[in-house]
Design an enzyme around this catalytic site. Structure first.
Site, PDB file in Angstrom:
ATOM      1  N   GLY A 124       0.907  -1.315  -0.141  1.00 35.40           N
ATOM      2  CA  GLY A 124      -0.171  -0.018   0.107  1.00 35.40           C
ATOM      3  C   GLY A 124       0.924   1.197  -0.011  1.00 35.40           C
ATOM      4  N   SER A 125       0.344   2.345  -0.394  1.00 36.33           N
ATOM      5  CA  SER A 125       1.105   3.664  -0.445  1.00 36.33           C
ATOM      6  C   SER A 125       0.973   4.362   0.808  1.00 36.33           C
ATOM      7  CB  SER A 125       0.671   4.517  -1.633  1.00 36.33           C
ATOM      8  OG  SER A 125       0.987   3.979  -2.897  1.00 36.33           O
TER       9      SER A 125
ATOM     10  N   HIS B 241       3.565   4.809   2.733  1.00 39.61           N
ATOM     11  CA  HIS B 241       4.668   4.472   3.667  1.00 39.61           C
ATOM     12  C   HIS B 241       5.899   5.153   3.108  1.00 39.61           C
ATOM     13  CE1 HIS B 241       1.787   1.900   5.736  1.00 39.61           C
ATOM     14  NE2 HIS B 241       1.988   1.136   4.425  1.00 39.61           N
TER      15      HIS B 241
ATOM     16  N   LYS C 116       5.384  -7.865   2.785  1.00 40.44           N
ATOM     17  CA  LYS C 116       5.103  -7.538   4.214  1.00 40.44           C
ATOM     18  C   LYS C 116       4.192  -8.433   4.546  1.00 40.44           C
ATOM     19  CE  LYS C 116       4.895  -2.875   4.154  1.00 40.44           C
ATOM     20  NZ  LYS C 116       4.742  -2.770   2.578  1.00 40.44           N
TER      21      LYS C 116
ATOM     22  N   ASP D 108      -1.346  -8.139   1.194  1.00 34.78           N
ATOM     23  CA  ASP D 108      -0.242  -8.233   0.341  1.00 34.78           C
ATOM     24  C   ASP D 108       0.134  -9.651  -0.146  1.00 34.78           C
ATOM     25  OD1 ASP D 108       1.466  -5.479   0.647  1.00 34.78           O
ATOM     26  OD2 ASP D 108      -0.091  -5.816   2.018  1.00 34.78           O
TER      27      ASP D 108
ATOM     28  N   HIS E  31      -0.541   1.004   9.820  1.00 33.04           N
ATOM     29  CA  HIS E  31      -1.609   1.440   9.132  1.00 33.04           C
ATOM     30  C   HIS E  31      -2.603   2.136  10.106  1.00 33.04           C
ATOM     31  CE1 HIS E  31      -0.048  -1.704   6.805  1.00 33.04           C
ATOM     32  NE2 HIS E  31      -0.181  -0.997   5.655  1.00 33.04           N
TER      33      HIS E  31
END
Ligand code: ADP
Ligand code: MG
Length: 577
Positions: A52-53, A55, A103, A108, A217
């Site tokens: 996911g974006s 990070h 991760k 994921d 998150h």
């Protein structure tokens, strides 16, 4: 909530555009959202990571000589889709094999696994490693396992160095595994996090409290405690990590990482404390990294990662690297080159376009069956009600997950319906395939591959059938459910979408001699009952499992969306009463 953005839906695209003009050593595929090295065409094992974006700089900022070959960007906090990952693999594979660095989050793992299966089927050598260093997740054998956090940065650096100097796929994978076995992390949040599309903080954290063991998150941590000074917080982080693994018998690499909204001066204050505490406990830190390397949007706080390193790991750590976010020494790329495909190959098996007589689609059921037109209505209605309930679904996910389920599934169903409208498939199998592939390639997260699998398997089961009566509907539904169980390795009672889908399959089977309308209204009833029963369950799968007992009292977002999808099926049937 003030943010430096344009349209919240375009944050990832806009940021990738910015990266591409800021860092000309990168080549960015805007369509598939993949960050490649611009001129890296060396014959070596290729490293692909992503997630996911939100990070940043992870992972795109670590693409370059000595680290990653490609990074795949999902929506904010949502894993990328299998076709994105497949395109990244195709774009970097030079015949020496590809290592996927994943991760440990259900979404994921599922999406990267599907991509790995596809690439392997095409003859590409693919290995994967799953990073799971977060000691905050207790009872990890009863949950989705420990989350992958800060160690990912150290792993990408070390495995990247091994690949750059020409080590083979097995060796690079082994080194990555060694890093995973010897690294641990723990984080703390001083404030919540705000997703641009949601616009308000994912959780409330009073001014005088901190969340120990927070995820990246905004997932809740181990517990909330009163605010302490840096020494006190550093001591809690150090203790949690040392309680999990002995770090006294080898040299250690330490990373003190900022979560996004913590000034560097505070990170140094913290690092000073950490270093002293570790020395007192007999831990010898020989290398360190202090700064923002794996963030959680605008969360204030930090995480500590420790890695037991032998001489070989230290040598690889010290090797030159040249990426936007980490640069050291004179990094030179391996010389022998080959031509990489300019446009990465897309996923095989994408739905083809069927332009058939539309009149046939509208064909109504003869009475006790579901016609092809009704199945399309099912998806249309589902897209509509999921869209109407988007905010509520996200709210549920904000409480026990990461606040993206409503956005994810609404994007997916809308896309699936649009594709159906355009391609007009004329069989249940083709509809299932179109909807399934659309969901797989547009949702991401855990729910994308799971719902995608449901519709793909539903479709496969209906091959050659022109109208679904109750027994064939039950069989198709059961096949879909079994697909979800196999892909997500979950069962009923674990607080997931299966707590809706499984009772519905049971009811449809039990009603196989009944009229369609009776069966479908019993199915709808079972769906809502199943959904409501998730409130009292402890989550054992997916992101909510990190909460353990604290997930009790909250409805599962995936169960809620599944109930809406079954509700939509019932509505499509009722329209033809
Ligand atoms: P993510 O958790 O990656 O953010 P979503 O928020 O879109 O993905 O979806 C979360 C939902 O997925 C959960 O509420 C749960 O119903 C479902 N889910 C998660 N893991 C599993 C699994 N292993 N099997 C079945 N369903 C799962
Ligand atoms: Mg979620």
């Amino acid at each position: 909530m003030k943010k430096l953005i344009n349209d919240p839906r375009n944050v990832v695209t806009d940021a990738l555009r910015g990266m591409s003009v800021a860092h000309t050593q990168l080549r960015i595929d805007q369509d598939k959202r993949i960050i490649f090295r611009a001129s890296a065409s060396q014959k070596k094992v290729a490293l692909v990571s992503g997630g996911g974006s939100g990070h940043e700089p992870l992972h795109g900022g670590f693409v370059g000589t000595g680290m990653l070959d490609a990074a795949v960007a999902g929506e904010i906090f949502t894993s990328p889709t299998p076709d994105q990952v497949s395109a990244a693999i195709a774009g970097v594979d030079g015949g020496q094999g590809v290592l996927l660095i994943i991760k440990n989050y259900t979404g994921d793992v599922l999406n990267f696994e599907m991509a790995a299966e596809l690439a392997q089927a095409e003859g590409v050598q693919v290995e994967s490693v799953v990073v799971n260093d977060d000691v905050a997740v207790e009872d990890s054998s009863f949950t989705a396992g420990r989350r992958g956090v800060g160690l990912t940065v150290l792993l990408e650096k070390i495995a990247g160095a091994a690949a750059e100097e020409g080590q083979g796929l097995q060796q690079v994978t082994q080194i990555a595994q060694q890093v995973i076995e010897n690294g641990r992390s723990m984080g703390v949040a001083l404030s919540s996090v705000t997703l641009p599309a949601v616009g308000k903080p994912s959780f409330d954290l009073p001014d005088d409290e901190i969340e120990m063991g927070v995820g990246i998150h905004g997932e809740p941590g181990r517990h909330r405690i009163g605010m302490k000074d840096a020494h006190g917080i550093a001591s809690d982080l150090v203790e949690a990590i040392l309680a999990d693994l002995d770090f006294t018998d080898s040299p250690v690499i330490a990373m003190l990482n900022g979560m996004g909204a913590t000034p560097l001066i505070e990170l140094y204050v913290m690092y000073g404390e950490v270093e002293r505490l570790l020395a007192e406990r007999g831990v010898r830190v020989v290398r360190n990294l202090v700064g923002n390397y794996i963030t959680s949007l605008d969360m204030a706080g930090c995480s500590l990662t420790l890695l037991r390193a032998d001489d070989e790991l230290l040598r690889l750590w010290d090797a030159p690297v040249a990426t936007p976010a980490l640069t050291r020494g004179e990094a030179t790329a391996a010389t022998s080159s080959f031509e990489r495909p300019k446009t990465p190959a897309t996923m095989k098996g994408k739905p083809e376009v069927f332009m058939k007589d539309e009149a046939r689609q509208a064909e109504h059921a003869s009475g006790n069956g579901i016609s092809i037109g009704m199945m399309k209505r099912w998806i249309g209605i589902a897209a509509e009600i999921i869209n109407d309930n988007q905010e509520q679904l996200t709210e549920l996910d904000a409480t026990i997950g990461d606040a993206d389920h409503g956005t994810n599934i609404s994007r997916g169903m809308t896309q699936a319906y649009a594709t159906l409208e355009k391609s007009q498939p004329d069989s249940f199998t083709e509809i299932g395939k179109t909807v399934g592939m659309s969901l797989v390639s547009s949702v991401g997260g855990a729910s994308g591959p799971l719902y995608g699998t449901f519709f793909l398997r539903f479709g496969q089961e209906t091959a050659g059938i022109e109208e679904l009566d109750v027994p064939t509907l039950a069989a198709a539904f059961r096949a879909g459910v079994d697909g979800v169980r196999a892909r997500g390795k979950a069962e009923a009672g674990e607080k997931t979408m299966l707590d809706v889908l499984m009772p519905v399959a049971d009811v449809l089977e039990a009603y196989s001699d009944a009229q369609l309308h009776d069966a479908i209204s019993a199915a709808r009833q079972a769906a809502f009952t199943g959904r409501d029963e998730t409130v009292d369950m402890v989550a054992k799968k997916g992101r909510a499992s990190y909460l353990g007992e604290r997930s009790i009292g909250h409805m599962d977002p995936g169960a809620a969306s599944a109930a809406l999808i079954v509700d939509a099926l019932a509505s499509a049937v009722e329209e033809h009463r």
